[in-house]
Scaffold this motif. Structure first.
Motif, PDB file in Angstrom:
ATOM      1  N   ILE A 103     -19.411   7.324  -3.588  1.00 54.70           N
ATOM      2  CA  ILE A 103     -18.237   6.748  -3.074  1.00 54.70           C
ATOM      3  C   ILE A 103     -18.490   5.317  -2.742  1.00 54.70           C
ATOM      4  CG2 ILE A 103     -16.434   6.724  -1.452  1.00 54.70           C
ATOM      5  CD1 ILE A 103     -16.814   9.674  -1.136  1.00 54.70           C
ATOM      6  N   SER A 104     -18.172   4.172  -3.322  1.00 63.22           N
ATOM      7  CA  SER A 104     -18.357   2.779  -2.931  1.00 63.22           C
ATOM      8  C   SER A 104     -17.133   1.995  -2.670  1.00 63.22           C
ATOM      9  CB  SER A 104     -19.211   2.198  -4.141  1.00 63.22           C
ATOM     10  OG  SER A 104     -19.903   1.077  -3.717  1.00 63.22           O
ATOM     11  N   LEU A 105     -17.321   1.255  -1.673  1.00 65.36           N
ATOM     12  CA  LEU A 105     -15.963   0.438  -1.338  1.00 65.36           C
ATOM     13  C   LEU A 105     -16.332  -0.886  -1.372  1.00 65.36           C
ATOM     14  CD1 LEU A 105     -16.526   2.867   1.153  1.00 65.36           C
ATOM     15  CD2 LEU A 105     -14.041   2.283   1.497  1.00 65.36           C
ATOM     16  N   PHE A 106     -15.268  -1.929  -1.416  1.00 62.73           N
ATOM     17  CA  PHE A 106     -15.445  -3.416  -1.267  1.00 62.73           C
ATOM     18  C   PHE A 106     -14.535  -3.954  -0.469  1.00 62.73           C
ATOM     19  CE2 PHE A 106     -12.648  -2.425  -4.739  1.00 62.73           C
ATOM     20  CZ  PHE A 106     -11.699  -3.545  -4.644  1.00 62.73           C
ATOM     21  N   ARG A 107     -14.671  -4.968   0.101  1.00 68.04           N
ATOM     22  CA  ARG A 107     -13.682  -5.783   1.022  1.00 68.04           C
ATOM     23  C   ARG A 107     -13.500  -7.281   0.833  1.00 68.04           C
ATOM     24  NH1 ARG A 107     -15.026  -5.055   7.424  1.00 68.04           N
ATOM     25  NH2 ARG A 107     -13.011  -6.170   8.154  1.00 68.04           N
ATOM     26  N   ASP A 108     -12.570  -7.933   1.074  1.00 64.80           N
ATOM     27  CA  ASP A 108     -12.508  -9.311   1.121  1.00 64.80           C
ATOM     28  C   ASP A 108     -13.621 -10.000   1.755  1.00 64.80           C
ATOM     29  OD1 ASP A 108     -11.933 -11.846   2.067  1.00 64.80           O
ATOM     30  OD2 ASP A 108     -10.532 -11.385   3.368  1.00 64.80           O
ATOM     31  N   PRO A 109     -14.376 -10.732   1.129  1.00 65.76           N
ATOM     32  CA  PRO A 109     -15.610 -11.167   1.323  1.00 65.76           C
ATOM     33  C   PRO A 109     -15.764 -11.887   2.871  1.00 65.76           C
ATOM     34  CG  PRO A 109     -14.915 -12.417  -0.532  1.00 65.76           C
ATOM     35  CD  PRO A 109     -14.126 -11.236  -0.345  1.00 65.76           C
ATOM     36  N   VAL A 110     -14.803 -12.632   3.040  1.00 62.53           N
ATOM     37  CA  VAL A 110     -14.645 -13.370   4.361  1.00 62.53           C
ATOM     38  C   VAL A 110     -14.607 -12.495   5.282  1.00 62.53           C
ATOM     39  CG1 VAL A 110     -13.465 -15.281   5.769  1.00 62.53           C
ATOM     40  CG2 VAL A 110     -13.731 -15.450   2.991  1.00 62.53           C
ATOM     41  N   LYS A 175      -6.684  -3.359 -10.305  1.00 59.38           N
ATOM     42  CA  LYS A 175      -6.768  -4.250  -9.142  1.00 59.38           C
ATOM     43  C   LYS A 175      -5.301  -3.902  -8.248  1.00 59.38           C
ATOM     44  CE  LYS A 175      -8.874  -8.007 -11.433  1.00 59.38           C
ATOM     45  NZ  LYS A 175      -8.555  -9.335 -11.857  1.00 59.38           N
ATOM     46  N   GLU A 176      -4.166  -3.559  -8.948  1.00 57.71           N
ATOM     47  CA  GLU A 176      -2.878  -3.306  -8.173  1.00 57.71           C
ATOM     48  C   GLU A 176      -3.121  -2.160  -7.353  1.00 57.71           C
ATOM     49  OE1 GLU A 176      -3.255  -4.369 -11.297  1.00 57.71           O
ATOM     50  OE2 GLU A 176      -2.660  -6.263 -10.971  1.00 57.71           O
ATOM     51  N   ALA A 177      -3.901  -0.985  -7.905  1.00 52.51           N
ATOM     52  CA  ALA A 177      -3.944   0.491  -7.379  1.00 52.51           C
ATOM     53  C   ALA A 177      -4.986   0.140  -6.126  1.00 52.51           C
ATOM     54  CB  ALA A 177      -4.244   1.270  -8.494  1.00 52.51           C
ATOM     55  N   GLY A 178      -6.096  -0.481  -6.407  1.00 48.43           N
ATOM     56  CA  GLY A 178      -7.073  -0.638  -5.532  1.00 48.43           C
ATOM     57  C   GLY A 178      -8.166   0.160  -5.621  1.00 48.43           C
ATOM     58  N   PHE A 179      -8.247   1.175  -6.526  1.00 53.07           N
ATOM     59  CA  PHE A 179      -9.275   2.067  -6.819  1.00 53.07           C
ATOM     60  C   PHE A 179      -9.407   2.438  -8.257  1.00 53.07           C
ATOM     61  CE2 PHE A 179      -5.360   4.644  -6.588  1.00 53.07           C
ATOM     62  CZ  PHE A 179      -5.475   5.805  -7.604  1.00 53.07           C
ATOM     63  N   GLN A 180     -10.683   2.848  -8.613  1.00 51.72           N
ATOM     64  CA  GLN A 180     -11.089   3.450  -9.964  1.00 51.72           C
ATOM     65  C   GLN A 180     -11.831   4.642  -9.932  1.00 51.72           C
ATOM     66  OE1 GLN A 180      -9.243   1.379 -12.627  1.00 51.72           O
ATOM     67  NE2 GLN A 180      -9.717   3.666 -13.646  1.00 51.72           N
ATOM     68  N   LEU A 181     -11.952   5.445 -10.906  1.00 50.84           N
ATOM     69  CA  LEU A 181     -12.793   6.515 -11.080  1.00 50.84           C
ATOM     70  C   LEU A 181     -13.651   6.198 -12.203  1.00 50.84           C
ATOM     71  CD1 LEU A 181     -10.648   9.558 -10.358  1.00 50.84           C
ATOM     72  CD2 LEU A 181     -12.753   9.235  -9.122  1.00 50.84           C
ATOM     73  N   SER A 194     -11.429  -1.472   0.529  1.00 47.86           N
ATOM     74  CA  SER A 194     -10.911  -0.867   1.715  1.00 47.86           C
ATOM     75  C   SER A 194      -9.775  -1.137   2.438  1.00 47.86           C
ATOM     76  CB  SER A 194     -12.100  -1.653   2.670  1.00 47.86           C
ATOM     77  OG  SER A 194     -11.947  -2.989   2.830  1.00 47.86           O
ATOM     78  N   ARG A 195      -8.832  -2.121   1.750  1.00 46.48           N
ATOM     79  CA  ARG A 195      -7.623  -2.226   2.229  1.00 46.48           C
ATOM     80  C   ARG A 195      -6.693  -1.143   1.776  1.00 46.48           C
ATOM     81  NH1 ARG A 195      -5.660  -8.570   1.435  1.00 46.48           N
ATOM     82  NH2 ARG A 195      -7.189  -9.471   3.107  1.00 46.48           N
ATOM     83  N   SER A 254     -15.081 -11.036  -6.909  1.00 47.41           N
ATOM     84  CA  SER A 254     -13.630 -11.283  -6.458  1.00 47.41           C
ATOM     85  C   SER A 254     -12.748 -11.302  -7.606  1.00 47.41           C
ATOM     86  CB  SER A 254     -13.665 -12.676  -5.560  1.00 47.41           C
ATOM     87  OG  SER A 254     -14.644 -12.446  -4.326  1.00 47.41           O
ATOM     88  N   GLN A 255     -13.194 -11.786  -8.760  1.00 47.23           N
ATOM     89  CA  GLN A 255     -12.239 -11.963  -9.999  1.00 47.23           C
ATOM     90  C   GLN A 255     -11.839 -10.393 -10.528  1.00 47.23           C
ATOM     91  OE1 GLN A 255     -10.535 -14.524 -11.107  1.00 47.23           O
ATOM     92  NE2 GLN A 255     -11.218 -15.476  -9.182  1.00 47.23           N
ATOM     93  N   HIS A 256     -13.117  -9.660 -10.362  1.00 52.28           N
ATOM     94  CA  HIS A 256     -13.116  -8.309 -10.901  1.00 52.28           C
ATOM     95  C   HIS A 256     -12.350  -7.357 -10.065  1.00 52.28           C
ATOM     96  CE1 HIS A 256     -14.757  -5.011 -13.420  1.00 52.28           C
ATOM     97  NE2 HIS A 256     -14.498  -4.249 -12.486  1.00 52.28           N
ATOM     98  N   PHE A 257     -12.335  -7.564  -8.776  1.00 54.08           N
ATOM     99  CA  PHE A 257     -11.661  -6.561  -7.649  1.00 54.08           C
ATOM    100  C   PHE A 257     -10.312  -6.868  -7.069  1.00 54.08           C
ATOM    101  CE2 PHE A 257     -16.260  -5.034  -7.433  1.00 54.08           C
ATOM    102  CZ  PHE A 257     -16.071  -3.739  -7.861  1.00 54.08           C
ATOM    103  N   PHE A 258     -10.050  -8.031  -7.118  1.00 51.47           N
ATOM    104  CA  PHE A 258      -8.708  -8.437  -6.472  1.00 51.47           C
ATOM    105  C   PHE A 258      -7.761  -9.085  -7.319  1.00 51.47           C
ATOM    106  CE2 PHE A 258     -12.440  -8.903  -3.325  1.00 51.47           C
ATOM    107  CZ  PHE A 258     -12.119  -7.974  -2.455  1.00 51.47           C
ATOM    108  N   THR A 259      -6.576  -8.980  -6.970  1.00 50.53           N
ATOM    109  CA  THR A 259      -5.483  -9.424  -7.756  1.00 50.53           C
ATOM    110  C   THR A 259      -5.638 -10.934  -7.452  1.00 50.53           C
ATOM    111  OG1 THR A 259      -3.952  -9.238  -5.926  1.00 50.53           O
ATOM    112  CG2 THR A 259      -4.247  -7.340  -7.549  1.00 50.53           C
ATOM    113  N   LYS A 260      -4.474 -11.552  -8.306  1.00 54.46           N
ATOM    114  CA  LYS A 260      -4.431 -13.029  -7.808  1.00 54.46           C
ATOM    115  C   LYS A 260      -3.628 -13.480  -6.719  1.00 54.46           C
ATOM    116  CE  LYS A 260      -4.057 -14.747 -12.638  1.00 54.46           C
ATOM    117  NZ  LYS A 260      -3.398 -15.385 -13.895  1.00 54.46           N
ATOM    118  N   LYS A 261      -2.865 -12.337  -6.083  1.00 54.87           N
ATOM    119  CA  LYS A 261      -2.204 -12.458  -4.990  1.00 54.87           C
ATOM    120  C   LYS A 261      -3.178 -12.340  -3.825  1.00 54.87           C
ATOM    121  CE  LYS A 261       1.856 -11.141  -2.152  1.00 54.87           C
ATOM    122  NZ  LYS A 261       0.926 -11.449  -0.959  1.00 54.87           N
TER     123      LYS A 261
END
Length: 272
Positions: A103-110, A175-181, A194-195, A254-261
């Motif tokens: 299990i691995s998580l990521f977060r807005d880098p700031v 990106k929209e769902a926020g998770f992937q297997l 993480s959001r 950031s480009q891989h994991f986060f949506t444009k919004k």
């Protein structure tokens, strides 16, 4: 003295029990292997307390790197949070290529960087958070000067790829769902933003570890710590210039994991 006793007695016992659980269990072990300050301790603690599955919490599997990090703490007159089970995991699971779930998580880098700065406040600032008497501007200057700002955006390349020979950027991410297997070699991998809502996060993990009654209990939340007021004042005051944000938000991470919004919202929130 309390830190000394914890480090040399309680932690030894805790780690021995973790090893014993692994040796006695026939269940597939779980590695909560992720960058720091993304909510991973809550997941690890919840799995460990509610199940009999052997579970390990790790931010690095590189033994030399861990040794150097611990030495930095000792040189600053501090004790690391705990003894590290990475050597055990490497020799018992990774090297023999045993099956495991990750299990691995990521977060807005700031957000992650600010949380990390306050989590290791004494290491960076030189005094405990409740004894800090300086200004917010001085604290912001310290943050910019001392924090390794690229840690989060490079973690999957410098850690995950190096230690597991898996490049997550080779795989699509929802990106929209926020998770992937994912499934690769002997690994089953769940990557989560993480959001993601805690209820969904709970459901994802419950299914992933095959424990229907699993409940996610949050622990170690920086914003709820003793330095909450200072933490909030710092977040309200700090802002970044365009080039600083571009470096983080245009990175492959950031480009891989986060949506444009999500990226646009980050600019709107943190840009000077």
């Amino acid at each position: 003295m309390k830190a000394f006793i914890r480090y040399y007695t309680k932690d030894y016992l805790t780690l021995f029990l973790s090893k014993l659980r692994f040796w006695l269990s026939k269940k597939t072990p779980i590695l909560v292997y992720t960058m720091a300050k993304v909510g991973s301790l809550s997941i690890y603690s919840s799995i460990k307390k509610q199940t009999s599955i052997p579970c390990f919490h790790l931010h690095s599997l590189n033994l030399e790197e861990i040794k150097n990090s611990n030495q930095i703490c000792f040189n600053s007159g501090m004790y690391p949070d705990s003894r590290n089970l990475a050597p055990f995991v490497v020799t018992q699971i990774i090297a023999p290529k045993k099956a495991c779930k990750i299990i691995s998580l990521f977060r807005d880098p700031v957000e992650r960087n600010i949380s990390a700065f306050f989590d290791a406040f004494e290491l960076y600032v030189g005094v405990a958070i409740d004894k800090y008497t300086g200004s917010i501007d001085e604290l912001i200057a310290c943050y910019h000067k001392k924090l390794p700002h690229n840690y989060s955006i490079l973690w999957f390349e410098k850690q995950f790829k190096r230690d597991l020979a898996i490049n997550v950027f080779d795989f699509d991410f929802n990106k929209e769902a926020g998770f992937q297997l994912y499934k690769k070699n002997n690994y089953e991998i769940l990557i989560i933003n993480s959001r993601v809502d805690d209820a969904l996060k709970r459901d994802l993990i419950a299914e992933f570890i095959s424990e229907k009654s699993f409940v996610l209990n949050n622990v170690n939340v920086t914003s709820k710590s003793n330095g909450n007021e200072l933490y909030q004042r710092f977040k309200n005051a700090i802002r970044f210039n365009q080039s600083e944000l571009d470096a983080m938000l245009n990175a492959p991470y950031s480009q891989h994991f986060f949506t444009k919004k999500e990226i646009e919202d980050c600019y709107q929130l943190w840009l000077k």
